[in-house]
Design a protein around this motif. Structure first.
Motif, PDB file in Angstrom:
ATOM      1  N   THR A  66       0.956  -1.193   0.012  1.00  0.00           N
ATOM      2  CA  THR A  66       0.221   0.105  -0.005  1.00  0.00           C
ATOM      3  C   THR A  66       0.680   1.371  -0.016  1.00  0.00           C
ATOM      4  O   THR A  66       1.753   1.517   0.855  1.00  0.00           O
ATOM      5  CB  THR A  66      -0.945   0.129   1.163  1.00  0.00           C
ATOM      6  N   ARG A  67       0.697   2.164  -1.081  1.00  0.00           N
ATOM      7  CA  ARG A  67       1.547   3.289  -1.040  1.00  0.00           C
ATOM      8  C   ARG A  67       1.257   4.382  -0.238  1.00  0.00           C
ATOM      9  O   ARG A  67       2.019   4.819   0.554  1.00  0.00           O
ATOM     10  CB  ARG A  67       1.454   3.660  -2.597  1.00  0.00           C
ATOM     11  N   ILE A  68      -0.133   4.664  -0.181  1.00  0.00           N
ATOM     12  CA  ILE A  68      -0.300   6.026   0.318  1.00  0.00           C
ATOM     13  C   ILE A  68      -1.684   5.735   1.159  1.00  0.00           C
ATOM     14  O   ILE A  68      -2.812   5.918   0.938  1.00  0.00           O
ATOM     15  CB  ILE A  68      -0.556   7.271  -0.359  1.00  0.00           C
ATOM     16  N   PRO A  69      -1.508   5.385   2.626  1.00  0.00           N
ATOM     17  CA  PRO A  69      -2.561   5.131   3.552  1.00  0.00           C
ATOM     18  C   PRO A  69      -2.953   6.338   4.002  1.00  0.00           C
ATOM     19  O   PRO A  69      -2.320   6.967   4.676  1.00  0.00           O
ATOM     20  CB  PRO A  69      -2.175   3.928   4.474  1.00  0.00           C
ATOM     21  N   SER A  70      -4.235   6.549   3.819  1.00  0.00           N
ATOM     22  CA  SER A  70      -4.717   7.814   4.680  1.00  0.00           C
ATOM     23  C   SER A  70      -5.988   7.678   4.962  1.00  0.00           C
ATOM     24  O   SER A  70      -6.999   7.897   4.130  1.00  0.00           O
ATOM     25  CB  SER A  70      -4.440   9.018   3.707  1.00  0.00           C
ATOM     26  N   GLY A  71      -6.552   7.546   6.173  1.00  0.00           N
ATOM     27  CA  GLY A  71      -7.903   7.258   6.617  1.00  0.00           C
ATOM     28  C   GLY A  71      -8.492   5.980   5.864  1.00  0.00           C
ATOM     29  O   GLY A  71      -7.988   4.854   5.789  1.00  0.00           O
ATOM     30  N   ASN A  72      -9.751   6.426   4.927  1.00  0.00           N
ATOM     31  CA  ASN A  72     -10.326   5.280   4.375  1.00  0.00           C
ATOM     32  C   ASN A  72      -9.700   5.267   3.152  1.00  0.00           C
ATOM     33  O   ASN A  72      -9.976   4.286   2.162  1.00  0.00           O
ATOM     34  CB  ASN A  72     -11.871   5.561   4.251  1.00  0.00           C
ATOM     35  N   LEU A  73      -8.998   6.121   2.689  1.00  0.00           N
ATOM     36  CA  LEU A  73      -8.429   6.123   1.400  1.00  0.00           C
ATOM     37  C   LEU A  73      -6.989   5.653   1.345  1.00  0.00           C
ATOM     38  O   LEU A  73      -6.050   5.846   2.106  1.00  0.00           O
ATOM     39  CB  LEU A  73      -8.138   7.756   0.732  1.00  0.00           C
ATOM     40  N   LYS A  74      -6.714   4.502   0.568  1.00  0.00           N
ATOM     41  CA  LYS A  74      -5.520   3.860   0.197  1.00  0.00           C
ATOM     42  C   LYS A  74      -5.321   3.610  -1.345  1.00  0.00           C
ATOM     43  O   LYS A  74      -6.191   3.266  -2.131  1.00  0.00           O
ATOM     44  CB  LYS A  74      -5.455   2.806   1.053  1.00  0.00           C
TER      45      LYS A  74
END
Length: 81
Positions: A69-77
């Motif tokens: 996973t490159r950019i996990p941010s809250g519910n957005l990944k």
């Protein structure tokens, strides 16, 4: 067998790196063998995975392999898959 899905693009890349880094240091016949073998193995692996998909039921003919996973941010990944 679908665990080896990442090898389809990696094998030709490895062949390219070997031929590019050792050009002039290894004989031309070995360069030809490395080039053909890397692309050939990738093709054979693609055929094996194709027939594996063909044997699966139509409703589940999806193979996805998440590498990381490159950019996990809250519910957005964003997955590299």
């Amino acid at each position: 067998m679908s665990g080896y899905l990442f090898l389809i693009p990696v094998l030709p890349l490895i062949g390219f790196l070997i031929n590019g880094l050792f050009i002039g240091r290894i004989p031309k016949t070995l360069i030809s063998i490395v080039g053909c073998l890397s692309v050939g193995l990738s093709f054979v692996l693609s055929l094996v995975l194709f027939f594996e998909l063909k044997c699966m039921p139509v409703s589940s003919r999806v193979i996805q392999q998440v590498l990381f996973t490159r950019i996990p941010s809250g519910n957005l990944k964003f997955d590299i898959a």
